[in-house]
Design an enzyme around this catalytic site. Structure first.
Site, mmCIF file in Angstrom:
data_model
loop_
_atom_site.group_PDB
_atom_site.id
_atom_site.type_symbol
_atom_site.label_atom_id
_atom_site.label_comp_id
_atom_site.label_asym_id
_atom_site.label_seq_id
_atom_site.Cartn_x
_atom_site.Cartn_y
_atom_site.Cartn_z
ATOM 1 N N ARG A 93 77.597 -15.232 0.412
ATOM 2 C CA ARG A 93 77.504 -14.937 1.257
ATOM 3 C C ARG A 93 78.401 -13.422 1.027
ATOM 4 O O ARG A 93 77.925 -12.412 0.990
ATOM 5 C CB ARG A 93 77.089 -15.201 2.159
ATOM 6 C CG ARG A 93 77.118 -13.715 3.462
ATOM 7 C CD ARG A 93 77.682 -14.965 5.144
ATOM 8 N NE ARG A 93 77.116 -13.894 5.872
ATOM 9 C CZ ARG A 93 77.371 -14.628 7.766
ATOM 10 N NH1 ARG A 93 77.469 -15.963 7.695
ATOM 11 N NH2 ARG A 93 76.839 -13.458 8.212
ATOM 12 N N ASN A 147 67.971 -18.330 6.012
ATOM 13 C CA ASN A 147 67.313 -16.840 5.890
ATOM 14 C C ASN A 147 67.594 -16.489 4.775
ATOM 15 O O ASN A 147 67.920 -17.138 3.639
ATOM 16 C CB ASN A 147 68.818 -15.674 6.787
ATOM 17 C CG ASN A 147 68.659 -15.538 7.806
ATOM 18 O OD1 ASN A 147 67.755 -15.747 8.685
ATOM 19 N ND2 ASN A 147 69.944 -15.396 8.776
ATOM 20 N N CYS A 169 63.550 -17.427 14.057
ATOM 21 C CA CYS A 169 65.110 -16.440 15.086
ATOM 22 C C CYS A 169 65.849 -16.773 15.516
ATOM 23 O O CYS A 169 64.660 -17.335 17.160
ATOM 24 C CB CYS A 169 65.058 -14.905 14.398
ATOM 25 S SG CYS A 169 66.251 -13.869 14.573
ATOM 26 N N HIS A 199 64.894 -9.660 12.022
ATOM 27 C CA HIS A 199 65.031 -8.493 12.444
ATOM 28 C C HIS A 199 64.635 -6.844 12.319
ATOM 29 O O HIS A 199 65.945 -6.190 11.479
ATOM 30 C CB HIS A 199 66.625 -8.836 11.004
ATOM 31 C CG HIS A 199 67.453 -10.923 11.227
ATOM 32 N ND1 HIS A 199 67.809 -10.393 9.790
ATOM 33 C CD2 HIS A 199 66.808 -11.156 11.854
ATOM 34 C CE1 HIS A 199 68.393 -12.052 10.513
ATOM 35 N NE2 HIS A 199 67.631 -11.999 11.473
ATOM 36 N N TYR A 253 70.226 -5.552 14.738
ATOM 37 C CA TYR A 253 69.571 -5.273 13.188
ATOM 38 C C TYR A 253 68.963 -3.900 12.460
ATOM 39 O O TYR A 253 69.294 -3.065 11.724
ATOM 40 C CB TYR A 253 68.666 -5.758 12.671
ATOM 41 C CG TYR A 253 69.460 -7.425 12.350
ATOM 42 C CD1 TYR A 253 70.327 -7.873 11.467
ATOM 43 C CD2 TYR A 253 69.429 -8.176 12.878
ATOM 44 C CE1 TYR A 253 71.032 -8.629 11.085
ATOM 45 C CE2 TYR A 253 70.343 -9.484 13.309
ATOM 46 C CZ TYR A 253 70.870 -10.120 12.195
ATOM 47 O OH TYR A 253 71.436 -10.954 11.833
HETATM 48 P P1 NAD Z 1 76.102 -23.421 5.554
HETATM 49 O O1 NAD Z 1 76.569 -22.637 4.723
HETATM 50 O O2 NAD Z 1 76.759 -24.041 5.910
HETATM 51 O O3 NAD Z 1 75.043 -23.950 4.789
HETATM 52 C C1 NAD Z 1 74.734 -25.111 5.404
HETATM 53 C C2 NAD Z 1 74.211 -26.252 4.856
HETATM 54 O O4 NAD Z 1 73.494 -26.217 3.633
HETATM 55 C C3 NAD Z 1 75.868 -26.347 4.230
HETATM 56 O O5 NAD Z 1 76.545 -27.832 4.392
HETATM 57 C C4 NAD Z 1 75.484 -26.864 2.078
HETATM 58 O O6 NAD Z 1 75.847 -27.395 1.392
HETATM 59 C C5 NAD Z 1 73.739 -27.053 2.548
HETATM 60 N N1 NAD Z 1 72.960 -26.949 1.344
HETATM 61 C C6 NAD Z 1 72.658 -25.497 0.269
HETATM 62 N N2 NAD Z 1 72.067 -25.586 -0.215
HETATM 63 C C7 NAD Z 1 71.117 -26.417 -0.014
HETATM 64 C C8 NAD Z 1 69.926 -27.552 -0.447
HETATM 65 N N3 NAD Z 1 69.728 -26.544 -2.099
HETATM 66 N N4 NAD Z 1 69.510 -28.982 -0.195
HETATM 67 C C9 NAD Z 1 70.165 -29.167 0.812
HETATM 68 N N5 NAD Z 1 70.950 -28.334 1.746
HETATM 69 C C10 NAD Z 1 71.724 -27.222 0.701
HETATM 70 O O7 NAD Z 1 75.261 -22.176 6.407
HETATM 71 P P2 NAD Z 1 75.701 -21.739 8.236
HETATM 72 O O8 NAD Z 1 75.673 -20.860 8.091
HETATM 73 O O9 NAD Z 1 75.303 -22.494 8.862
HETATM 74 O O10 NAD Z 1 73.707 -21.133 8.421
HETATM 75 C C11 NAD Z 1 72.756 -21.787 7.525
HETATM 76 C C12 NAD Z 1 71.494 -21.313 7.516
HETATM 77 O O11 NAD Z 1 70.278 -20.557 9.028
HETATM 78 C C13 NAD Z 1 71.559 -19.890 6.257
HETATM 79 O O12 NAD Z 1 71.065 -19.548 5.724
HETATM 80 C C14 NAD Z 1 71.368 -19.105 7.532
HETATM 81 O O13 NAD Z 1 71.604 -17.967 6.903
HETATM 82 C C15 NAD Z 1 70.832 -19.706 8.424
HETATM 83 N N6 NAD Z 1 70.462 -19.146 9.726
HETATM 84 C C16 NAD Z 1 69.611 -18.183 10.771
HETATM 85 C C17 NAD Z 1 69.720 -18.233 11.363
HETATM 86 C C18 NAD Z 1 68.147 -17.826 12.282
HETATM 87 O O14 NAD Z 1 67.887 -16.482 13.028
HETATM 88 N N7 NAD Z 1 67.441 -17.690 11.189
HETATM 89 C C19 NAD Z 1 70.548 -18.145 12.796
HETATM 90 C C20 NAD Z 1 71.743 -18.691 12.003
HETATM 91 C C21 NAD Z 1 71.838 -19.222 10.760
HETATM 92 C C1 G6P Z 2 72.564 -13.589 13.667
HETATM 93 C C2 G6P Z 2 70.704 -13.869 13.198
HETATM 94 C C3 G6P Z 2 70.720 -14.488 11.984
HETATM 95 C C4 G6P Z 2 72.200 -14.690 10.895
HETATM 96 C C5 G6P Z 2 73.173 -15.268 12.052
HETATM 97 C C6 G6P Z 2 74.747 -14.718 12.215
HETATM 98 O O1 G6P Z 2 72.049 -14.032 14.878
HETATM 99 O O2 G6P Z 2 69.713 -13.849 13.988
HETATM 100 O O3 G6P Z 2 69.808 -14.664 11.279
HETATM 101 O O4 G6P Z 2 72.173 -15.365 10.314
HETATM 102 O O5 G6P Z 2 73.179 -14.342 13.592
HETATM 103 O O6 G6P Z 2 75.405 -15.425 12.157
HETATM 104 P P1 G6P Z 2 76.915 -15.873 11.481
HETATM 105 O O7 G6P Z 2 78.075 -16.037 12.623
HETATM 106 O O8 G6P Z 2 76.460 -16.649 10.202
HETATM 107 O O9 G6P Z 2 77.305 -14.215 10.790
HETATM 108 MN MN MN Z 3 68.307 -14.410 12.807
#
Ligand code: NAD
Ligand code: G6P
Ligand code: MN
Ligand code: MN
Length: 433
Positions: A93, A147, A169, A199, A253
């Site tokens: 990232r 994401n 989301c 977003h 966004y």
């Molecule tokens: P992170 O960096 O902590 O990753 C989460 C876990 O995924 C890690 O423990 C990593 O080892 C694991 N991982 C990586 N590749 C993998 C695979 N192929 N199979 C299984 N596990 C795997 O990430 P985070 O900051 O906790 O965020 C997790 C995800 O959620 C991200 O994609 C982020 O963008 C998303 N997110 C989305 C929203 C939303 O609004 N939809 C909100 C928050 C976070």
């Molecule tokens: C937002 C979005 C997520 C995004 C996240 C980032 O609220 O909805 O899609 O991944 O926050 O948060 P962070 O703490 O990882 O910057």
């Molecule tokens: Mn989101």
């Protein structure tokens, strides 16, 4: 029994999810939760998994938590699969956020080049997961948070045989909670009609106890204090003329699109002064995992609310509960358009208020988006569709096309230069190219 498999179980957000399952246990009596991760995430999985176990023990609920690196074992006969993984972890990232800045283009996790590359890394993995699901749990629902949720949901709908998919989301719920706070009322009294894309979602109307308060809320959105409904984005505040004439609620966004220059400068400045958001989050994550290690901790620590995805479990578990119980309440989700928005293809993912049934979300048809927002939404949808196609087929030309049509990129030549540098930087996570 009721089995949930969570892919990316080592995420620092897992305590959120656990809190959600505990709170809604009466409506959703989960028996088995499988947290899945990969070798690189093993240590995180161990730490956060043990906190999950302590939280459940404290709640005195008969939920078995399993930690595993074996995805097949976790998926076998699951009822719901949730995904929260990050291919390449936060180091990847940080590259998404830094490299574009060199070309004077926004560097952001889900928008512009960063969003495209997160998609290129993630889509092949989600397609693999769907192929596993077809064999191991063909009736399960896939609830995707990973994401870029818009492009990922698009890819699942159009390139896999999994139809039971919902993208999620926390932005819509964040806006509802934020507006409730601005109006100083309980969030349960606020309802917003959402439509658009992930977003890139708009509130077409907003109600307090069933009465529209749109004009009042739109006035409030000119104040910069009032536009940052998520922790990862500080909005700037809209020109009152612009937001009044737009006549819709924006999401955080939108700052990147309607204030592109200001947000680029701001992002560059922050990257210099305190690091990109990924670098800030890496520090926050270290702090969180130190807390999680404490054997006396058995609740979700409040520090987790500093992450942008705060409260996402509420959205996730309320969605799962409504599918499971055929509740037919209205929630904003990413789902197949099916004609709900006339100017978006029927087979594409849209983020829209939907009735949540046991057969999944039924999007509430709006006719079409207002003319003022329709063009931008279509442009982003084209970016998502062509980006998903590039990711699935390893199509370099389509990647250049996707980035060139993205409104945050100034030209085809700049798009190509950024793509070449990012392809090289991310090559271990882009086996399809
Ligand atoms: P992170 O960096 O902590 O990753 C989460 C876990 O995924 C890690 O423990 C990593 O080892 C694991 N991982 C990586 N590749 C993998 C695979 N192929 N199979 C299984 N596990 C795997 O990430 P985070 O900051 O906790 O965020 C997790 C995800 O959620 C991200 O994609 C982020 O963008 C998303 N997110 C989305 C929203 C939303 O609004 N939809 C909100 C928050 C976070
Ligand atoms: C937002 C979005 C997520 C995004 C996240 C980032 O609220 O909805 O899609 O991944 O926050 O948060 P962070 O703490 O990882 O910057
Ligand atoms: Mn989101
Ligand atoms: Mn399909």
């Amino acid at each position: 029994g009721l089995k949930v498999a969570t892919i990316g179980g080592g995420s620092s957000y897992t305590p959120e999810l656990i809190e959600g399952f505990i709170k809604r246990y009466d409506e959703f009596p989960l028996t088995e939760l499988w947290l899945v991760d990969i070798e690189e995430g093993k240590e995180k999985l161990e730490i956060v998994g043990n906190l999950a176990k302590r939280m459940i023990e404290k709640a005195e609920l008969p939920i078995d938590v399993h930690l595993t690196l074996d995805r097949e074992e976790a998926l076998k006969d699951a009822d719901f699969v949730t995904t929260q993984f990050r291919v390449g972890l936060l180091e990847a990232r940080a590259k998404d956020e830094r490299i574009p800045l060199k070309y004077n283009v926004l560097g952001q996790e889900t928008n512009g080049p960063g969003g495209l590359f997160k998609g290129l890394r993630t889509v092949p993995v989600i397609v693999d997961i769907c192929n596993d699901m077809e064999r191991l749990c063909p009736d399960a629902w896939l609830i995707n948070f990973t994401n870029p949720a818009g492009m990922v949901t698009e890819a699942v709908l159009r390139y896999t045989n999994i139809d039971k998919v919902v993208g999620l989301c926390n932005v819509p719920i964040g806006i509802e909670m934020g507006i409730a706070k601005l109006l100083d009322v309980d969030a349960s009294r606020i309802h917003i009609d959402f439509a658009g894309l992930n977003h890139m979602v708009y509130g077409l109307d907003v109600y307090l106890d069933g009465e529209s308060v749109k004009d009042r809320v739109i006035e409030l959105l000119s104040d910069p204090e009032n536009t940052s409904f998520v922790k990862n984005i500080d909005g700037i505040g809209w020109e009152p003329e612009f937001i009044r004439a737009l006549d819709a609620l924006t999401c955080p966004y939108h700052n990147y699109y309607y204030k592109s220059q200001d947000m680029l400068e701001k992002t560059k400045k922050e990257a210099e002064e305190k690091g990109t958001r990924a670098e800030v989050v890496l520090e926050l994550e270290k702090e969180l995992f130190e807390l999680y290690k404490d054997p006396d901790l058995n609740i979700k620590p409040p520090q987790l609310e500093e992450r942008g995805g705060a409260y996402y479990s509420d959205a996730a578990v309320r969605l799962i509960t409504s599918i499971y119980n055929d509740k037919r309440d209205i929630q904003p989700v990413n789902t197949r358009n099916n004609g709900a928005i006339a100017s978006i293809p029927n087979d594409s993912a849209v983020e829209i208020s939907s009735v949540i049934t046991k057969d999944g979300p039924k999007p509430l048809a709006i006719g079409d988006l207002p003319v003022a927002v329709r063009g931008l939404v279509q442009q982003i949808k084209s970016f998502e569709r062509i980006g998903a196609e590039a990711a699935v087929n390893g199509d370099y030309d389509k990647a250049v096309l996707a980035l060139t049509i993205n409104p945050l990129t100034p030209s085809d030549s700049v798009a190509k230069a950024i793509i070449d540098e990012m392809m090289e930087a991310h090559k271990t996570h882009l086996p399809q190219f």
